[in-house]
Design a protein around this motif. Structure first.
Motif, short mmCIF file in Angstrom:
data_model
loop_
_atom_site.label_atom_id
_atom_site.label_comp_id
_atom_site.label_asym_id
_atom_site.label_seq_id
_atom_site.Cartn_x
_atom_site.Cartn_y
_atom_site.Cartn_z
N GLU A 471 0.87 -1.48 0.20
CA GLU A 471 0.00 -0.02 0.07
C GLU A 471 0.86 1.38 -0.19
N ARG A 472 0.34 2.23 -0.60
CA ARG A 472 0.98 3.52 -0.66
C ARG A 472 0.97 4.34 0.74
N VAL A 473 2.01 4.61 1.30
CA VAL A 473 1.95 5.31 2.56
C VAL A 473 3.05 6.53 2.69
N ALA A 474 2.90 7.49 3.56
CA ALA A 474 3.75 8.79 3.39
C ALA A 474 5.06 8.32 3.79
N ASN A 475 6.15 8.38 3.19
CA ASN A 475 7.46 8.29 3.49
C ASN A 475 8.01 9.49 4.17
N VAL A 476 7.48 10.64 3.97
CA VAL A 476 7.78 11.73 4.88
C VAL A 476 6.88 12.66 5.22
N MET A 477 7.03 13.41 6.46
CA MET A 477 5.61 14.34 6.91
C MET A 477 6.19 15.61 7.12
N PRO A 478 5.26 16.64 6.93
CA PRO A 478 5.42 18.19 7.05
C PRO A 478 6.05 18.34 8.42
N THR A 479 6.10 17.43 9.39
CA THR A 479 6.51 17.66 10.72
C THR A 479 7.95 17.20 10.70
N ASP A 480 8.51 16.40 9.80
CA ASP A 480 9.92 16.08 9.78
C ASP A 480 10.85 17.04 9.52
N ALA A 481 11.85 17.13 10.33
CA ALA A 481 13.10 18.03 10.21
C ALA A 481 13.43 17.90 8.58
N PHE A 482 13.90 19.07 8.10
CA PHE A 482 14.42 19.01 6.50
C PHE A 482 15.57 17.85 6.50
N ASP A 483 16.38 17.97 7.22
CA ASP A 483 17.42 16.79 7.18
C ASP A 483 16.88 15.25 7.00
N THR A 484 15.87 15.16 7.77
CA THR A 484 15.10 13.85 7.85
C THR A 484 14.39 13.54 6.33
N VAL A 485 13.97 14.64 5.83
CA VAL A 485 13.14 14.83 4.70
C VAL A 485 14.12 14.56 3.47
N GLN A 486 15.42 15.11 3.63
CA GLN A 486 16.30 15.18 2.50
C GLN A 486 16.86 13.65 2.41
N ARG A 487 17.11 13.06 3.71
CA ARG A 487 17.78 11.66 3.88
C ARG A 487 16.72 10.66 3.24
N LYS A 488 15.49 10.75 3.51
CA LYS A 488 14.33 9.64 3.28
C LYS A 488 14.08 9.91 1.85
N VAL A 489 14.12 11.09 1.40
CA VAL A 489 13.66 11.07 -0.29
C VAL A 489 14.83 10.58 -1.05
N GLU A 490 16.11 11.07 -0.75
CA GLU A 490 17.40 10.41 -1.36
C GLU A 490 17.39 9.10 -1.44
N SER A 491 16.95 8.37 -0.13
CA SER A 491 17.17 6.89 -0.09
C SER A 491 15.95 6.35 -0.92
N LEU A 562 -3.65 28.50 5.50
CA LEU A 562 -2.63 28.00 5.88
C LEU A 562 -3.05 26.86 7.13
N GLY A 563 -4.27 26.51 6.81
CA GLY A 563 -4.69 25.45 7.77
C GLY A 563 -4.24 23.97 7.32
N ASP A 564 -3.73 23.69 6.27
CA ASP A 564 -3.22 22.42 5.72
C ASP A 564 -2.48 22.82 4.60
N LEU A 565 -0.91 22.55 5.12
CA LEU A 565 0.31 22.89 4.21
C LEU A 565 0.71 21.62 3.54
N SER A 566 0.04 20.40 3.16
CA SER A 566 0.48 19.16 3.04
C SER A 566 0.71 19.54 1.26
#
Length: 614
Positions: A471-491, A562-566
Motif C-alpha cells: 500500500e502507498r503510505v507517506a514516506n515523509v511528513m511536514p512535521t519532519d525536520a528537513f535533514d530527515t526529509v532529505q535523507r528519506k527522499v534521497e534513499s 494555512l490550515g493544511d500545508l500538505s
C-alpha cells in the motif's frame, strides 16, 4: 603526417581483402558515404572517398580493372590512381564493349535492366580478373517485400551467379580470383534477404563509423590548414588535435573535413577548434553561455528568493549548476554532454517547476522560454516515438520528434522534464543517452546535440513509498525536520532507480545534482500567502478597481489558507481561490463594479465574503 605507429587499413578493408579469394560477391553496408583514411605514400595519410579507397584496394590486390556502376552514370571504368592516360581510357572502353556496352570515354549509360543482363557476362568473363562495384545499390529496390519482375530477375541472377562463379588463378603468384561483384548499400536489409541469408558464396561486410584512431590519423593534417596551424609548436598542435578528436566523437570523417573548412571560412584559429566543432553541431556562431549577463547571475539570489520561498539550499545549488554551465569548470566537453543537469525532488507545490521557470527567466529574460515535457503524457511503451520521431515507414515519420525538433530549433535552452517518475522506463533509456552522450538520433536519422542545453528533471519520488502490504503510505511528513526529509527522499529515489527501474546508471550520470526541496513551513507559508493576496489585489488595481482587505478578513483568510500545508504553495493557491478570489469575483459582478470604484472586504467566513463600497 607521420604517425607514431604504422598505419593499419580499416577493418572492413582488411576483411574484404582476406576473403577476396574465397567469395565471389560482397555486400558492403553502413558508413559507405563517408571518407576513409588512406596511406597515399609511406607515412602520409589522407581522407579519400569510399569508392576510391575500395578501387585502390582492389587494384592493389591484383584485379586488372575495376568497373563502377550507379543509377545515374551507368557503367564506368575506375582508372588507376593519378592516371588519365589515353591508353587506359581506350582499354576501359574495350572492356565495356566486351561486356556488350556502348562506351564513350570510359563510361556507358545503363539502367538496372542492362545491369541485370551485363552481370553474367562480367562474372563469366575469361582473362585477367575484374571487379564490379554496384554503388547506390539500395536504390535498386523500391519495396523489399514486393519486388517488381525486373528487380526479382536482377537479384535472382546475382544469387545464381554467386553459386556458379569459379575462381581462376591469375597474376605472377597464381592466386585464385573471382570476377567479383561488390554491392554497396546503406543497410544490409536494403537487398532481398534471400540473396544474403544462408548464402555461403556471398559475404556481408559492415563498414563502421570512424573510431578514435581514424579521427586521430587525419586531425593534425586538417588543423595545419587553419589559422596558426603551420607555425604552431608540436605541443600546441597535439593539444588542439586532442580537443578536436574528443569533441568529434560520433562524427564522420566527412564532418571533420567540413568542420575544418568551416573554421577556415569563419577565421576560427587552430587553438579554438572546439568552437568550430560547436558551431558545426548546433549552428550558432558564438557561445550563447558566454553572452549571459554575469551581473544578473551574481544578483540572482534575491531575484529567485522573491519567487521561490523557503528553499535556500535548493536555490544555492541550482545557481551553482548555472555558474558551472557558464564557466565550464569541471565539465568535460567530450561526448557533447549537456551544460548542466539538475534533478529537483520533493513534495508537491514547493517550487520545483517555479525554480526551473525562474532560472529560465534569468538566462533568457522570459519565463516561458524553456522546453517543457509533462512526462505523464509519455507513460505508454511506444511514447518515446513522440520524443524522437517515428521510424521510417511509420505514420508521422516525416514530422520528426517533439524533443529532437525542439532542440534542433533551440539548442541553447532549458529542457524541463516534469514528473519523470511517470514516464515509461523505455523513455529513461533516451534520458541516459542525453546525459551520457549528449546526443539523440531522431527517427529520421538526424543527430541532435544537447551540448548547449541545461537539463532539469522534477519528481515527487520519495514523498510516498510502499509498505510491506504494497500500500502507498507517506514516506515523509511536514512535521519532519528537513535533514530527515532529505535523507528519506534521497534513499527512496536511490531505491526506485536501482531496484524498481533497474537503471542505476541514470543516477550515476546525475551525480550529486539531486536537489531535495523542503516542505512549506508555516513561516514560509505566511510569506507565500501574503504575496498571493497582494498580487491579486494589485491585478485588480491595474483594472482601476481598488479593493482593500480588512485585517479581520485577512486574518480569517490566512487561517483557512494555512490550515493544511500538505499541498504546499499549490494548496494555498487552491484555498485562496475557493475562499477569496471566486467569492470576490462574484461579489464584484453582482454589484456591477465599475473602474474607479473602491471596495473593502470586511469579512470572510464559511458563508461567504462581505464586500462594501467605499
Amino acid at each position: 603526417m607521420s604517425p607514431s605507429v604504422a598505419f593499419q587499413k580499416p577493418r572492413w578493408l582488411r576483411d574484404l581483402v582476406r576473403f577476396l579469394p574465397l567469395k565471389s560477391q560482397f555486400v558492403l553496408s553502413g558508413n559507405v558515404g563517408d571518407l576513409q583514411v588512406s596511406e597515399i605514400s609511406p607515412g602520409v595519410l589522407t581522407p579519400q572517398t569510399f569508392n576510391v579507397n575500395l578501387r585502390d584496394a582492389l587494384l592493389e590486390a591484383g584485379f586488372s580493372q575495376v568497373i563502377g556502376w550507379d543509377p545515374l552514370t551507368g557503367f564506368r571504368v575506375l582508372g588507376r590512381p593519378a592516371s588519365d592516360d589515353a591508353g587506359d581510357v581506350e582499354a576501359g572502353d574495350a572492356l565495356l564493349r566486351e561486356l556488350g556496352l556502348t562506351p564513350v570515354d570510359g563510361a556507358a549509360a545503363a539502367g538496372p535492366d542492362l545491369l541485370s543482363t551485363t552481370l553474367p557476362r562480367m562474372v563469366d568473363r575469361n582473362g585477367e580478373p575484374i571487379a564490379l562495384i554496384v554503388d547506390f545499390a539500395s536504390r535498386l529496390v523500391v519495396r523489399n517485400d514486393s519486388l517488381t519482375p525486373a528487380e526479382h530477375q536482377l537479384f535472382t541472377r546475382a544469387l545464381v551467379l554467386s553459386h556458379s562463379a569459379r575462381a581462376r588463378p591469375a597474376g605472377e603468384a597464381r592466386k585464385p580470383f573471382f570476377n567479383t561483384v561488390l554491392w554497396v548499400v546503406h543497410k544490409e536489409g536494403d537487398l532481398p534477404d534471400w540473396l544474403l541469408v544462408d548464402n555461403p558464396r556471398l559475404r556481408h561486410i559492415p563498414v563502421s563509423k570512424p573510431d578514435l584512431t581514424a579521427r586521430r590519423a587525419i586531425a593534425s593534417s586538417l588543423l595545419r590548414g587553419l589559422e596558426g596551424g603551420r607555425e604552431a609548436s608540436a605541443e600546441a598542435l597535439q593539444l588542439a588535435a586532442d580537443a578536436f578528436i574528443e569533441s568529434t566523437e560520433g562524427l564522420l570523417l566527412l564532418d571533420l573535413n567540413a568542420i575544418a573548412q568551416l573554421a577556415r571560412v569563419e577565421g576560427v584559429p587552430m587553438a579554438r577548434i572546439s568552437d568550430a566543432v560547436r558551431r558545426y553541431k548546433v549552428g550558432v556562431t558564438e557561445d550563447p553561455w558566454l553572452k549571459i549577463d554575469r551581473r544578473r547571475i551574481r544578483e540572482a539570489d534575491d531575484f529567485i528568493r522573491r519567487r521561490v520561498k523557503g528553499q535556500t539550499h535548493a536555490v544555492t545549488h541550482m545557481l551553482d549548476i548555472v555558474k558551472r554551465a557558464m564557466t565550464g569548470v569541471g565539465a568535460s566537453r567530450k561526448g557533447n554532454r549537456p551544460r548542466g543537469v539538475a534533478f529537483l525532488a520533493g513534495p508537491t507545490g514547493v517550487g520545483k517547476t517555479e525554480l526551473a521557470k525562474t532560472v529560465t527567466s534569468l538566462l533568457f529574460g522570459d519565463d516561458n522560454a524553456y522546453i517543457r515535457f509533462d512526462m505523464s503524457e509519455f507513460s505508454a511503451e511506444h511514447s518515446d516515438q513522440r520524443l524522437i520521431g517515428a521510424p521510417p515507414g511509420y505514420v508521422g515519420y516525416d514530422v520528426g520528434g517533439e524533443l529532437t525538433n525542439a532542440i534542433r530549433e533551440k539548442p541553447f535552452s532549458v529542457v524541463l522534464f516534469d514528473e519523470i517518475e511517470k514516464a515509461h522506463p523505455r523513455i529513461l533509456d533516451k534520458f541516459l543517452q542525453i546525459l551520457d552522450d549528449g546526443v539523440l538520433t531522431s527517427g529520421r536519422g538526424d543527430r541532435v546535440y544537447f551540448s548547449e542545453a541545461l537539463i532539469v528533471f522534477t519528481s515527487n519520488l520519495g514523498i510516498y513509498r510502499q509498505d510491506e502490504n504494497g500500500e502507498r503510505v507517506a514516506n515523509v511528513m511536514p512535521t519532519d525536520a528537513f535533514d530527515t526529509v532529505q535523507r528519506k527522499v534521497e534513499s527512496e529515489i536511490d531505491r526506485h532507480f536501482k531496484l524498481v527501474l533497474n537503471r542505476p546508471e541514470i543516477l550515476n550520470r546525475i551525480g550529486e545534482n539531486i536537489i531535495v526541496f523542503d516542505f512549506i513551513r508555516e513561516d514560509v507559508a505566511a510569506q507565500i500567502f501574503e504575496q498571493m493576496v497582494d498580487a491579486t489585489l494589485a491585478d485588480l488595481g491595474e483594472q482601476s478597481l481598488q479593493v482593500e482587505l480588512a485585517e479581520p478578513a485577512r486574518a480569517a483568510l490566512r487561517s483557512v489558507c494555512l490550515g493544511d500545508l500538505s499541498n504546499g504553495g499549490r494548496g494555498i493557491r487552491n484555498q485562496l481561490e475557493a475562499h477569496f478570489i471566486n467569492p470576490l469575483a462574484r461579489a464584484l459582478f453582482d454589484q456591477d463594479a465599475q473602474p474607479g470604484q473602491r471596495f473593502e472586504v470586511e469579512a470572510i467566513s464559511s458563508a461567504g465574503l462581505r464586500l462594501v463600497p467605499r
